[in-house]
Design a protein around this motif. Structure first.
Motif, PDB file in Angstrom:
ATOM      1  N   MET A   1      63.690  59.069 -62.667  1.00  0.00           N
ATOM      2  CA  MET A   1      63.779  59.891 -61.466  1.00  0.00           C
ATOM      3  C   MET A   1      63.565  61.380 -61.741  1.00  0.00           C
ATOM      4  SD  MET A   1      66.974  60.551 -58.864  1.00  0.00           S
ATOM      5  CE  MET A   1      67.713  61.713 -60.038  1.00  0.00           C
TER       6      MET A   1
ATOM      7  N   LEU B   1      70.406  59.100 -53.008  1.00  0.00           N
ATOM      8  CA  LEU B   1      69.536  60.140 -52.472  1.00  0.00           C
ATOM      9  C   LEU B   1      70.154  61.510 -52.692  1.00  0.00           C
ATOM     10  CD1 LEU B   1      66.874  60.667 -51.030  1.00  0.00           C
ATOM     11  CD2 LEU B   1      68.073  60.484 -48.842  1.00  0.00           C
TER      12      LEU B   1
ATOM     13  N   ASN C   1      60.935  51.534 -55.409  1.00  0.00           N
ATOM     14  CA  ASN C   1      60.372  52.777 -54.879  1.00  0.00           C
ATOM     15  C   ASN C   1      59.634  53.524 -55.990  1.00  0.00           C
ATOM     16  OD1 ASN C   1      62.721  51.949 -53.256  1.00  0.00           O
ATOM     17  ND2 ASN C   1      62.250  53.756 -52.054  1.00  0.00           N
TER      18      ASN C   1
ATOM     19  N   ILE D   1      60.541  63.671 -60.125  1.00  0.00           N
ATOM     20  CA  ILE D   1      60.803  64.850 -59.297  1.00  0.00           C
ATOM     21  C   ILE D   1      60.109  66.078 -59.873  1.00  0.00           C
ATOM     22  CG2 ILE D   1      62.597  66.449 -58.517  1.00  0.00           C
ATOM     23  CD1 ILE D   1      64.485  64.030 -58.365  1.00  0.00           C
TER      24      ILE D   1
ATOM     25  N   TRP E   1      63.885  54.911 -58.417  1.00  0.00           N
ATOM     26  CA  TRP E   1      62.658  55.686 -58.196  1.00  0.00           C
ATOM     27  C   TRP E   1      61.819  55.764 -59.458  1.00  0.00           C
ATOM     28  CZ3 TRP E   1      66.936  57.910 -55.342  1.00  0.00           C
ATOM     29  CH2 TRP E   1      66.741  57.877 -53.952  1.00  0.00           C
TER      30      TRP E   1
ATOM     31  N   PHE F   1      69.011  62.582 -55.994  1.00  0.00           N
ATOM     32  CA  PHE F   1      67.604  62.990 -55.919  1.00  0.00           C
ATOM     33  C   PHE F   1      67.512  64.426 -55.409  1.00  0.00           C
ATOM     34  CE2 PHE F   1      63.337  63.416 -54.370  1.00  0.00           C
ATOM     35  CZ  PHE F   1      62.552  62.543 -55.102  1.00  0.00           C
TER      36      PHE F   1
ATOM     37  N   ARG G   1      51.962  60.830 -52.304  1.00  0.00           N
ATOM     38  CA  ARG G   1      52.811  60.271 -51.266  1.00  0.00           C
ATOM     39  C   ARG G   1      52.678  61.077 -49.973  1.00  0.00           C
ATOM     40  NH1 ARG G   1      54.214  55.241 -50.841  1.00  0.00           N
ATOM     41  NH2 ARG G   1      55.972  54.521 -52.093  1.00  0.00           N
TER      42      ARG G   1
ATOM     43  N   THR H   1      61.104  61.248 -49.975  1.00  0.00           N
ATOM     44  CA  THR H   1      60.969  61.923 -51.267  1.00  0.00           C
ATOM     45  C   THR H   1      59.947  63.057 -51.192  1.00  0.00           C
ATOM     46  OG1 THR H   1      59.463  60.115 -51.847  1.00  0.00           O
ATOM     47  CG2 THR H   1      61.711  60.002 -52.709  1.00  0.00           C
ATOM     48  N   SER H   2      58.819  62.791 -50.554  1.00  0.00           N
ATOM     49  CA  SER H   2      57.787  63.819 -50.406  1.00  0.00           C
ATOM     50  C   SER H   2      58.278  64.947 -49.503  1.00  0.00           C
ATOM     51  CB  SER H   2      56.516  63.192 -49.831  1.00  0.00           C
ATOM     52  OG  SER H   2      55.475  64.131 -49.730  1.00  0.00           O
TER      53      SER H   2
ATOM     54  N   ASP I   1      56.796  56.985 -56.588  1.00  0.00           N
ATOM     55  CA  ASP I   1      56.242  58.161 -55.930  1.00  0.00           C
ATOM     56  C   ASP I   1      55.237  58.885 -56.802  1.00  0.00           C
ATOM     57  OD1 ASP I   1      57.928  58.634 -53.308  1.00  0.00           O
ATOM     58  OD2 ASP I   1      59.356  58.015 -54.838  1.00  0.00           O
TER      59      ASP I   1
END
Length: 327
Positions: free
Chosen positions: A305, A252, A179, A309, A220, A255, A185, A191-192, A181
């Protein structure tokens, strides 16, 4: 002018970043869309490269038209990044997913073979093909166990590429990407969706977000990092397949926690679980080993990650502020 490349799927996240990377290297970049006259190519415009690429329509179900395009463009390299790109959406559109990914790859390879051109070919694969890795870590030799129409299509495309490489001596390879991003995205990706909600909350909007299974674990990464590896794969003396990932997996939940921590908010007050968002079959753990890319390509992910983010959140907050000013 350097090499001439053809990017199928240039309007998407990876296609756009790859186009920018290759333009910076003085490549002549061509890009395709199903209907180049109707597509907005908003991502190309966003990065300021729309006027620097040559765009054309392409029907991947028509081998003859592909051969005609190859004769007209005469590319040195082809990157196949097109096709339905959402795991979740693949359960709703399995036929479109299989056709756009598996048959699209086959059509391009067959057209290259029939045109008898010396073209290097890259196929966008996915670590979703490995399925649930449980307590283990997958590498390039790990058996596939796809658990979605998307992963089935990607696995089929992977083996098609391997077959054409072995049967016809073509330079064809697959990047098995985890994955990844960026601000490009689409919102349909979880995620978006999370980043947009957190950015909205940071700008003092009342936000509640519904999510599915928070216990899934993924690797990620950052799309601009990954396209560098993609370009490197076609620069090698021999065609080989590589896992492209950070090597670090997170749930997740982690995240979400990380995103909300960046704005000093408690995620529990703004997130609800919606069972309708859970997939018929899902991968709980997906861990992969990108050491071959490090050893053979000299590539390692620059961003993990938390950095991903942070960069996505900064870009989304900037975008929302600009929209507020315009209003």
């Amino acid at each position: 002018m350097g090499k001439r490349v053809l990017i199928c799927g240039i309007s998407g996240q990876d296609g756009t970043y790859l186009a920018k990377l290759l333009l910076d290297r003085n490549y002549e970049v061509w890009g395709t869309s199903r209907d180049a006259e109707m597509t907005t190519f908003s991502n190309l415009r966003r990065l300021g490269i729309y006027d620097s690429v040559r765009l054309t329509s392409l029907n991947l179900r028509d081998t003859g038209s592909i051969i005609g395009l190859l004769r007209r463009v005469r590319p040195d390299e082809i990157f196949y990044l097109a096709g339905q790109s959402s795991v979740g959406l693949s359960f709703e559109q399995p036929v479109e997913t299989i056709e756009s990914i598996a048959l699209g790859t086959l059509s391009l390879l067959e057209a290259i073979r029939l045109s008898d051109r010396d073209v290097r070919f890259y196929n966008a694969g996915s670590t979703e093909c490995f399925g649930d890795t449980g307590g283990g870590v997958a590498n390039e030799g790990t058996q596939f166990h796809p658990r979605s129409p998307y992963a089935v299509a990607k696995a089929s495309a992977y083996w098609t590429v391997a077959n054409y490489r072995e049967a016809y001596g073509m330079f064809a390879c697959t990047g098995i990407l985890s994955n990844h991003d960026s601000p490009l995205r689409p919102r349909r990706f979880v995620t978006s969706k999370i980043i947009h909600a957190v950015a909205s909350l940071a700008l003092r909007r009342d936000v509640h977000i519904a999510l599915g299974n928070l216990e899934i674990e993924r690797d990620w990464g950052w799309s601009p990092d990954y396209v560098e590896a993609i370009a490197m794969m076609l620069e090698q003396p021999e065609a080989e397949d590589y896992i492209i990932a950070t090597g670090q997996s997170h749930t997740l939940t982690q995240f979400v926690e990380t995103a909300f921590e960046l704005i000093g908010k408690d995620w529990n007050a703004h997130v609800t679980i919606d069972k309708h968002l859970m997939r018929p079959t899902d991968i709980l753990w997906n861990k992969v080993d990108p050491s071959k890319a490090a050893d053979r390509l000299g590539w390692k992910a620059k961003n993990g990650m938390k950095e991903v983010i942070s960069m996505m959140l900064e870009a989304e907050m900037r975008s929302l502020r600009e929209k507020q000013i315009k209003q």
